[in-house]
Design an enzyme around this catalytic site. Sequence first.
Site, PDB file in Angstrom:
ATOM      1  N   SER A  33       0.831  -1.209   0.000  1.00  0.00           N
ATOM      2  CA  SER A  33       0.000   0.000   0.000  1.00  0.00           C
ATOM      3  C   SER A  33       0.862   1.254   0.000  1.00  0.00           C
ATOM      4  O   SER A  33       0.480   2.266  -0.581  1.00  0.00           O
ATOM      5  CB  SER A  33      -0.880   0.086   1.238  1.00  0.00           C
ATOM      6  OG  SER A  33      -1.432  -1.117   1.589  1.00  0.00           O
TER       7      SER A  33
ATOM      8  N   HIS B 143      -0.907  -1.707  -7.101  1.00  0.00           N
ATOM      9  CA  HIS B 143      -1.664  -1.398  -5.889  1.00  0.00           C
ATOM     10  C   HIS B 143      -3.155  -1.522  -6.166  1.00  0.00           C
ATOM     11  O   HIS B 143      -3.789  -0.607  -6.675  1.00  0.00           O
ATOM     12  CB  HIS B 143      -1.299   0.010  -5.381  1.00  0.00           C
ATOM     13  CG  HIS B 143      -2.015   0.385  -4.123  1.00  0.00           C
ATOM     14  ND1 HIS B 143      -2.502   1.640  -3.881  1.00  0.00           N
ATOM     15  CD2 HIS B 143      -2.361  -0.359  -3.045  1.00  0.00           C
ATOM     16  CE1 HIS B 143      -3.099   1.652  -2.698  1.00  0.00           C
ATOM     17  NE2 HIS B 143      -3.026   0.449  -2.183  1.00  0.00           N
TER      18      HIS B 143
ATOM     19  N   GLU C 213      -3.117   0.974  -9.188  1.00  0.00           N
ATOM     20  CA  GLU C 213      -1.996   1.872  -9.467  1.00  0.00           C
ATOM     21  C   GLU C 213      -0.788   1.009  -9.848  1.00  0.00           C
ATOM     22  O   GLU C 213      -0.344   0.182  -9.051  1.00  0.00           O
ATOM     23  CB  GLU C 213      -1.683   2.712  -8.237  1.00  0.00           C
ATOM     24  CG  GLU C 213      -2.780   3.724  -7.917  1.00  0.00           C
ATOM     25  CD  GLU C 213      -2.538   4.428  -6.594  1.00  0.00           C
ATOM     26  OE1 GLU C 213      -1.991   5.537  -6.608  1.00  0.00           O
ATOM     27  OE2 GLU C 213      -2.893   3.856  -5.546  1.00  0.00           O
TER      28      GLU C 213
ATOM     29  N   ASN D 198      -3.479   7.015  -2.152  1.00  0.00           N
ATOM     30  CA  ASN D 198      -3.405   7.191  -0.706  1.00  0.00           C
ATOM     31  C   ASN D 198      -2.909   8.572  -0.303  1.00  0.00           C
ATOM     32  O   ASN D 198      -3.222   9.048   0.792  1.00  0.00           O
ATOM     33  CB  ASN D 198      -2.531   6.097  -0.079  1.00  0.00           C
ATOM     34  CG  ASN D 198      -3.370   4.893   0.304  1.00  0.00           C
ATOM     35  OD1 ASN D 198      -4.532   5.050   0.733  1.00  0.00           O
ATOM     36  ND2 ASN D 198      -2.839   3.705   0.134  1.00  0.00           N
TER      37      ASN D 198
HETATM   38  P1  NAI Z   1      -3.690 -10.044   5.325  1.00  0.00           P
HETATM   39  O1  NAI Z   1      -3.061 -10.047   6.675  1.00  0.00           O
HETATM   40  O2  NAI Z   1      -5.161 -10.200   5.200  1.00  0.00           O
HETATM   41  O3  NAI Z   1      -3.012 -11.200   4.440  1.00  0.00           O
HETATM   42  C1  NAI Z   1      -1.642 -11.417   4.369  1.00  0.00           C
HETATM   43  C2  NAI Z   1      -1.416 -12.906   4.137  1.00  0.00           C
HETATM   44  O4  NAI Z   1      -0.030 -13.137   3.906  1.00  0.00           O
HETATM   45  C3  NAI Z   1      -1.810 -13.783   5.346  1.00  0.00           C
HETATM   46  O5  NAI Z   1      -2.763 -14.761   4.943  1.00  0.00           O
HETATM   47  C4  NAI Z   1      -0.478 -14.429   5.758  1.00  0.00           C
HETATM   48  O6  NAI Z   1      -0.628 -15.772   6.247  1.00  0.00           O
HETATM   49  C5  NAI Z   1       0.274 -14.394   4.438  1.00  0.00           C
HETATM   50  N1  NAI Z   1       1.715 -14.535   4.584  1.00  0.00           N
HETATM   51  C6  NAI Z   1       2.525 -14.055   5.549  1.00  0.00           C
HETATM   52  N2  NAI Z   1       3.820 -14.433   5.322  1.00  0.00           N
HETATM   53  C7  NAI Z   1       3.797 -15.166   4.168  1.00  0.00           C
HETATM   54  C8  NAI Z   1       4.794 -15.843   3.418  1.00  0.00           C
HETATM   55  N3  NAI Z   1       6.074 -15.822   3.791  1.00  0.00           N
HETATM   56  N4  NAI Z   1       4.423 -16.506   2.304  1.00  0.00           N
HETATM   57  C9  NAI Z   1       3.132 -16.536   1.903  1.00  0.00           C
HETATM   58  N5  NAI Z   1       2.133 -15.906   2.592  1.00  0.00           N
HETATM   59  C10 NAI Z   1       2.474 -15.246   3.707  1.00  0.00           C
HETATM   60  O7  NAI Z   1      -3.186  -8.694   4.620  1.00  0.00           O
HETATM   61  P2  NAI Z   1      -3.877  -7.871   3.416  1.00  0.00           P
HETATM   62  O8  NAI Z   1      -4.769  -6.846   3.982  1.00  0.00           O
HETATM   63  O9  NAI Z   1      -4.375  -8.838   2.413  1.00  0.00           O
HETATM   64  O10 NAI Z   1      -2.610  -7.088   2.843  1.00  0.00           O
HETATM   65  C11 NAI Z   1      -1.703  -7.706   1.953  1.00  0.00           C
HETATM   66  C12 NAI Z   1      -0.894  -6.625   1.257  1.00  0.00           C
HETATM   67  O11 NAI Z   1      -1.781  -5.805   0.493  1.00  0.00           O
HETATM   68  C13 NAI Z   1      -0.146  -5.690   2.191  1.00  0.00           C
HETATM   69  O12 NAI Z   1       1.058  -5.320   1.600  1.00  0.00           O
HETATM   70  C14 NAI Z   1      -1.084  -4.515   2.310  1.00  0.00           C
HETATM   71  O13 NAI Z   1      -0.448  -3.325   2.655  1.00  0.00           O
HETATM   72  C15 NAI Z   1      -1.632  -4.440   0.888  1.00  0.00           C
HETATM   73  N6  NAI Z   1      -2.919  -3.762   0.732  1.00  0.00           N
HETATM   74  C16 NAI Z   1      -3.911  -3.908   1.651  1.00  0.00           C
HETATM   75  C17 NAI Z   1      -5.136  -3.263   1.489  1.00  0.00           C
HETATM   76  C18 NAI Z   1      -6.242  -3.437   2.492  1.00  0.00           C
HETATM   77  O14 NAI Z   1      -7.243  -2.715   2.376  1.00  0.00           O
HETATM   78  N7  NAI Z   1      -6.131  -4.361   3.442  1.00  0.00           N
HETATM   79  C19 NAI Z   1      -5.397  -2.414   0.312  1.00  0.00           C
HETATM   80  C20 NAI Z   1      -4.321  -2.395  -0.638  1.00  0.00           C
HETATM   81  C21 NAI Z   1      -3.127  -3.028  -0.410  1.00  0.00           C
END
Ligand code: NAI
Length: 309
Positions: free
Chosen positions: A121, A142, A154, A193
């Site tokens: 993000s 993004h 993005e 953002n």
């Molecule tokens: P989340 O916490 O829901 O999911 C992250 C996943 O990554 C978890 O299921 C975890 O088990 C997995 N994980 C951790 N280490 C790992 C590894 N070594 N190998 C494979 N999987 C692994 O997080 P979310 O919200 O999906 O965010 C993911 C990314 O997207 C982050 O970089 C976040 O900043 C970005 N993002 C999030 C948004 C949101 O609204 N939540 C919007 C846009 C981007």
Amino acid sequence: MPHIKNIAVIGAGLMGHGIAQVFAMYGYSVMLMDLKKEILSKAVERIRSNLTLMAERGIGSRNDIGPAMAKIKTTVNLNEAASGAHFVVEAVLEDLGLKQKILKDLDSISSPETILATNTSVISITEIAEKSKGRERILGTHFWNPPYLIPLVEVVRGQDTSDAAMDATFQLLNHVGKHPVRVNKDVPGFVGNRLQHALWREAISIVEHGIADPATVDECVKFGFGLRLPILGPLENADMVGTDLTLAIHDYLLKYLESSPEASPLLKKKVEKGDLGFKSGQGFQEWTPEKAQRSRARLQEYLLKVTQI
Ligand code: NAI
């Protein structure tokens, strides 16, 4: 760049499962990878439930759900996920060290032609790519939450990203019904953002200075200029009223707007007190579980209504 058919999504959380869904809906073979089988089964169930809800609202049909689900395979092994992929999206936790490690591992696992995209993000793409050798094929994609409903992605150019990688990513995202935009400089917050949090900073400052209460601030957006925003961006709006009027307003007004480079003391106090919003029942406003659920449902229904796929 190779013809893109196989996609790998690393991380099957909130964003990863939705990104996998987007590609599967358009017939791409998707390998979804996470650390545990249980997380992956939950992700697959979430995708099925999203597709069902969308079909109920006329976005796609029930007949499309089976074929889309059949395109998704899951694994807990990064090598298995990425070795045959033409395009990889990393969507693990927002942690620089973890992202750098995954991108570095992908460097040797995937073919040198494979594009490696990170869904960070806010973290610099150039920093995420720092430990990798093939930096020209690393870029940011993004997506916004929920990725299967919000069209914008993005596409962020890191310091070493090639034109070919940017162009191929653009083409791919257009092909899966997204609205990609080019971000030509790798700056914190990219574009979306930066805009969003400039507004939130001012909103919090208005409350902090007793100018209006939180509900009123939100009403000023929802019943006022917010109604224009989906069809009129700020720069088209500036042209519509005239750059001369915009200048006159800025000459008078900007000095009164919040310009602190620090998070607001009011926001810090709320977090210290445990007033965390929906998850604690109190944030800028009070949130019973029912009221919070109504807000989430309202947003989902709205997005389902305005989304055209
Ligand atoms: P989340 O916490 O829901 O999911 C992250 C996943 O990554 C978890 O299921 C975890 O088990 C997995 N994980 C951790 N280490 C790992 C590894 N070594 N190998 C494979 N999987 C692994 O997080 P979310 O919200 O999906 O965010 C993911 C990314 O997207 C982050 O970089 C976040 O900043 C970005 N993002 C999030 C948004 C949101 O609204 N939540 C919007 C846009 C981007």
